[in-house]
Design a protein around this motif. Structure first.
Motif, PDB file in Angstrom:
ATOM      1  N   ALA A 183      40.429  35.816  50.623  1.00  0.00           N
ATOM      2  CA  ALA A 183      39.767  36.564  51.701  1.00  0.00           C
ATOM      3  C   ALA A 183      38.370  36.990  51.263  1.00  0.00           C
ATOM      4  O   ALA A 183      38.149  37.332  50.109  1.00  0.00           O
ATOM      5  CB  ALA A 183      40.593  37.789  52.071  1.00  0.00           C
ATOM      6  N   ARG A 184      37.438  36.960  52.195  1.00  0.00           N
ATOM      7  CA  ARG A 184      36.041  37.276  51.872  1.00  0.00           C
ATOM      8  C   ARG A 184      35.844  38.673  51.334  1.00  0.00           C
ATOM      9  O   ARG A 184      35.007  38.898  50.489  1.00  0.00           O
ATOM     10  CB  ARG A 184      35.169  37.127  53.118  1.00  0.00           C
ATOM     11  CG  ARG A 184      34.829  35.721  53.420  1.00  0.00           C
ATOM     12  CD  ARG A 184      33.747  35.707  54.450  1.00  0.00           C
ATOM     13  NE  ARG A 184      34.179  34.845  55.540  1.00  0.00           N
ATOM     14  CZ  ARG A 184      33.548  34.710  56.662  1.00  0.00           C
ATOM     15  NH1 ARG A 184      32.486  35.406  56.900  1.00  0.00           N
ATOM     16  NH2 ARG A 184      33.994  33.886  57.577  1.00  0.00           N
ATOM     17  N   HIS A 185      36.573  39.627  51.828  1.00  0.00           N
ATOM     18  CA  HIS A 185      36.376  41.022  51.445  1.00  0.00           C
ATOM     19  C   HIS A 185      37.456  41.497  50.480  1.00  0.00           C
ATOM     20  O   HIS A 185      37.809  42.658  50.463  1.00  0.00           O
ATOM     21  CB  HIS A 185      36.335  41.909  52.697  1.00  0.00           C
ATOM     22  CG  HIS A 185      35.273  41.468  53.665  1.00  0.00           C
ATOM     23  ND1 HIS A 185      33.924  41.597  53.372  1.00  0.00           N
ATOM     24  CD2 HIS A 185      35.351  40.887  54.876  1.00  0.00           C
ATOM     25  CE1 HIS A 185      33.224  41.113  54.390  1.00  0.00           C
ATOM     26  NE2 HIS A 185      34.057  40.676  55.313  1.00  0.00           N
ATOM     27  N   SER A 186      37.946  40.584  49.664  1.00  0.00           N
ATOM     28  CA  SER A 186      38.994  40.916  48.714  1.00  0.00           C
ATOM     29  C   SER A 186      38.483  41.927  47.691  1.00  0.00           C
ATOM     30  O   SER A 186      37.342  41.867  47.256  1.00  0.00           O
ATOM     31  CB  SER A 186      39.456  39.653  47.993  1.00  0.00           C
ATOM     32  OG  SER A 186      40.412  39.977  47.020  1.00  0.00           O
ATOM     33  N   LYS A 187      39.341  42.860  47.330  1.00  0.00           N
ATOM     34  CA  LYS A 187      38.998  43.866  46.326  1.00  0.00           C
ATOM     35  C   LYS A 187      39.338  43.379  44.914  1.00  0.00           C
ATOM     36  O   LYS A 187      38.938  43.977  43.936  1.00  0.00           O
ATOM     37  CB  LYS A 187      39.753  45.177  46.591  1.00  0.00           C
ATOM     38  CG  LYS A 187      39.461  45.785  47.944  1.00  0.00           C
ATOM     39  CD  LYS A 187      38.078  46.388  47.976  1.00  0.00           C
ATOM     40  CE  LYS A 187      37.875  47.098  49.297  1.00  0.00           C
ATOM     41  NZ  LYS A 187      36.506  47.167  49.692  1.00  0.00           N
ATOM     42  N   VAL A 188      40.091  42.287  44.816  1.00  0.00           N
ATOM     43  CA  VAL A 188      40.501  41.755  43.523  1.00  0.00           C
ATOM     44  C   VAL A 188      39.295  41.078  42.866  1.00  0.00           C
ATOM     45  O   VAL A 188      38.664  40.210  43.460  1.00  0.00           O
ATOM     46  CB  VAL A 188      41.661  40.747  43.679  1.00  0.00           C
ATOM     47  CG1 VAL A 188      42.076  40.175  42.343  1.00  0.00           C
ATOM     48  CG2 VAL A 188      42.832  41.405  44.385  1.00  0.00           C
ATOM     49  N   GLY A 189      38.991  41.490  41.629  1.00  0.00           N
ATOM     50  CA  GLY A 189      37.818  40.969  40.926  1.00  0.00           C
ATOM     51  C   GLY A 189      37.841  39.466  40.749  1.00  0.00           C
ATOM     52  O   GLY A 189      36.827  38.791  40.939  1.00  0.00           O
ATOM     53  N   ASP A 190      39.002  38.899  40.387  1.00  0.00           N
ATOM     54  CA  ASP A 190      39.096  37.450  40.198  1.00  0.00           C
ATOM     55  C   ASP A 190      38.832  36.708  41.499  1.00  0.00           C
ATOM     56  O   ASP A 190      38.203  35.652  41.499  1.00  0.00           O
ATOM     57  CB  ASP A 190      40.471  37.067  39.646  1.00  0.00           C
ATOM     58  CG  ASP A 190      40.651  37.491  38.196  1.00  0.00           C
ATOM     59  OD1 ASP A 190      39.672  37.969  37.579  1.00  0.00           O
ATOM     60  OD2 ASP A 190      41.773  37.351  37.680  1.00  0.00           O
ATOM     61  N   ASP A 191      39.289  37.255  42.617  1.00  0.00           N
ATOM     62  CA  ASP A 191      39.037  36.619  43.916  1.00  0.00           C
ATOM     63  C   ASP A 191      37.552  36.626  44.248  1.00  0.00           C
ATOM     64  O   ASP A 191      37.017  35.650  44.776  1.00  0.00           O
ATOM     65  CB  ASP A 191      39.819  37.324  45.031  1.00  0.00           C
ATOM     66  CG  ASP A 191      41.301  37.004  44.999  1.00  0.00           C
ATOM     67  OD1 ASP A 191      41.698  36.111  44.231  1.00  0.00           O
ATOM     68  OD2 ASP A 191      42.063  37.643  45.746  1.00  0.00           O
ATOM     69  N   ARG A 192      36.874  37.711  43.940  1.00  0.00           N
ATOM     70  CA  ARG A 192      35.429  37.780  44.211  1.00  0.00           C
ATOM     71  C   ARG A 192      34.676  36.749  43.375  1.00  0.00           C
ATOM     72  O   ARG A 192      33.750  36.102  43.862  1.00  0.00           O
ATOM     73  CB  ARG A 192      34.907  39.188  43.946  1.00  0.00           C
ATOM     74  CG  ARG A 192      35.396  40.199  44.965  1.00  0.00           C
ATOM     75  CD  ARG A 192      34.622  41.506  44.907  1.00  0.00           C
ATOM     76  NE  ARG A 192      34.419  42.024  43.575  1.00  0.00           N
ATOM     77  CZ  ARG A 192      35.130  42.992  43.000  1.00  0.00           C
ATOM     78  NH1 ARG A 192      36.131  43.544  43.661  1.00  0.00           N
ATOM     79  NH2 ARG A 192      34.851  43.414  41.786  1.00  0.00           N
ATOM     80  N   ILE A 193      35.116  36.576  42.135  1.00  0.00           N
ATOM     81  CA  ILE A 193      34.481  35.565  41.280  1.00  0.00           C
ATOM     82  C   ILE A 193      34.752  34.170  41.833  1.00  0.00           C
ATOM     83  O   ILE A 193      33.857  33.323  41.901  1.00  0.00           O
ATOM     84  CB  ILE A 193      34.975  35.699  39.827  1.00  0.00           C
ATOM     85  CG1 ILE A 193      34.453  37.011  39.225  1.00  0.00           C
ATOM     86  CG2 ILE A 193      34.531  34.511  38.985  1.00  0.00           C
ATOM     87  CD1 ILE A 193      35.065  37.372  37.894  1.00  0.00           C
ATOM     88  N   ALA A 247      38.999  43.002  31.205  1.00  0.00           N
ATOM     89  CA  ALA A 247      38.651  44.418  31.108  1.00  0.00           C
ATOM     90  C   ALA A 247      37.157  44.590  30.892  1.00  0.00           C
ATOM     91  O   ALA A 247      36.535  45.496  31.453  1.00  0.00           O
ATOM     92  CB  ALA A 247      39.434  45.068  29.978  1.00  0.00           C
ATOM     93  N   GLN A 248      36.545  43.705  30.122  1.00  0.00           N
ATOM     94  CA  GLN A 248      35.102  43.770  29.910  1.00  0.00           C
ATOM     95  C   GLN A 248      34.349  43.507  31.206  1.00  0.00           C
ATOM     96  O   GLN A 248      33.335  44.135  31.474  1.00  0.00           O
ATOM     97  CB  GLN A 248      34.665  42.746  28.867  1.00  0.00           C
ATOM     98  CG  GLN A 248      34.886  43.188  27.452  1.00  0.00           C
ATOM     99  CD  GLN A 248      34.347  42.159  26.468  1.00  0.00           C
ATOM    100  OE1 GLN A 248      34.187  40.984  26.804  1.00  0.00           O
ATOM    101  NE2 GLN A 248      34.091  42.606  25.259  1.00  0.00           N
ATOM    102  N   ARG A 249      34.831  42.562  32.014  1.00  0.00           N
ATOM    103  CA  ARG A 249      34.174  42.261  33.288  1.00  0.00           C
ATOM    104  C   ARG A 249      34.171  43.483  34.178  1.00  0.00           C
ATOM    105  O   ARG A 249      33.211  43.735  34.901  1.00  0.00           O
ATOM    106  CB  ARG A 249      34.928  41.142  34.018  1.00  0.00           C
ATOM    107  CG  ARG A 249      34.480  39.783  33.716  1.00  0.00           C
ATOM    108  CD  ARG A 249      34.973  38.768  34.746  1.00  0.00           C
ATOM    109  NE  ARG A 249      36.330  38.897  35.204  1.00  0.00           N
ATOM    110  CZ  ARG A 249      37.381  38.299  34.672  1.00  0.00           C
ATOM    111  NH1 ARG A 249      37.242  37.559  33.604  1.00  0.00           N
ATOM    112  NH2 ARG A 249      38.572  38.445  35.179  1.00  0.00           N
ATOM    113  N   GLU A 250      35.274  44.237  34.160  1.00  0.00           N
ATOM    114  CA  GLU A 250      35.416  45.369  35.060  1.00  0.00           C
ATOM    115  C   GLU A 250      34.792  46.641  34.505  1.00  0.00           C
ATOM    116  O   GLU A 250      34.618  47.611  35.228  1.00  0.00           O
ATOM    117  CB  GLU A 250      36.894  45.571  35.373  1.00  0.00           C
ATOM    118  CG  GLU A 250      37.452  44.403  36.169  1.00  0.00           C
ATOM    119  CD  GLU A 250      38.960  44.414  36.289  1.00  0.00           C
ATOM    120  OE1 GLU A 250      39.598  45.302  35.707  1.00  0.00           O
ATOM    121  OE2 GLU A 250      39.479  43.523  36.970  1.00  0.00           O
TER     122      GLU A 250
END
Length: 166
Positions: free
Chosen positions: A37-47, A134-137
């Motif tokens: 989904a475009r507005h996903s809150k999951v960091g991996d999905d945004r990447i 964890a470093q990414r976040e």
């Protein structure tokens, strides 16, 4: 159709390829599945979405190049000019994709495209360790290194004078 109903219609299919409009045919899949989904809150999905968007742009540029080459058969001068423009677009898209790869490589993110007939149809993702995630976040990135400096010949640790920090 009112503005609010069109928003509802778009948001109900957010993330599906149907909602992406004319770029749908150039939008690759993610790990064999539809894009997140475009507005996903999951960091991996945004990447994933960032990489999929980069490959979609690359696919569109490649389609423009193929079209320019097809039209080149009609008129060589105009066709050569449009082919050069299309090649520049492909080069820009490749550079943007490379910058994205460089940005996320240090976090262990690998995006491998699956190519069919010159177009990226799927992107296989692998994300590094939990520590890299964890470093990414985290807000800041810290690094340390151990650098051994050998003592000069004939000098022992007892002979060294370390000044006091003031």
């Amino acid at each position: 159709m009112t503005l609010s109903s069109s928003r509802k219609q778009r948001s109900s299919s957010a993330g599906s390829q149907r909602s992406r409009g004319p770029q749908t045919k150039y939008y690759p899949r993610a790990d064999g599945k539809p894009a997140p989904a475009r507005h996903s809150k999951v960091g991996d999905d945004r990447i994933k979405l960032r990489f999929l968007t980069a490959y979609c742009r690359l696919n569109r540029c490649y389609a423009n190049l193929l079209e320019a080459r097809r039209k080149k058969l009609g008129g060589p001068t105009r066709g050569e000019l449009s082919e050069r423009v299309a090649l520049r677009q492909v080069e820009k898209a490749l550079r943007a994709r490379d910058e994205l790869e460089d940005k996320y490589a240090c976090y262990g993110v690998i995006a491998e495209p699956v190519i069919a007939n010159g177009f990226t149809v799927d992107v296989r993702f692998s994300f590094g360790s939990a520590r890299a995630k964890a470093q990414r976040e985290a807000e800041g990135i810290y690094s340390s290194a151990y650098v051994p400096i050998p003592l000069p010949r004939g000098v022992t640790l007892d002979q060294l004078k370390i000044p006091d920090p003031q």
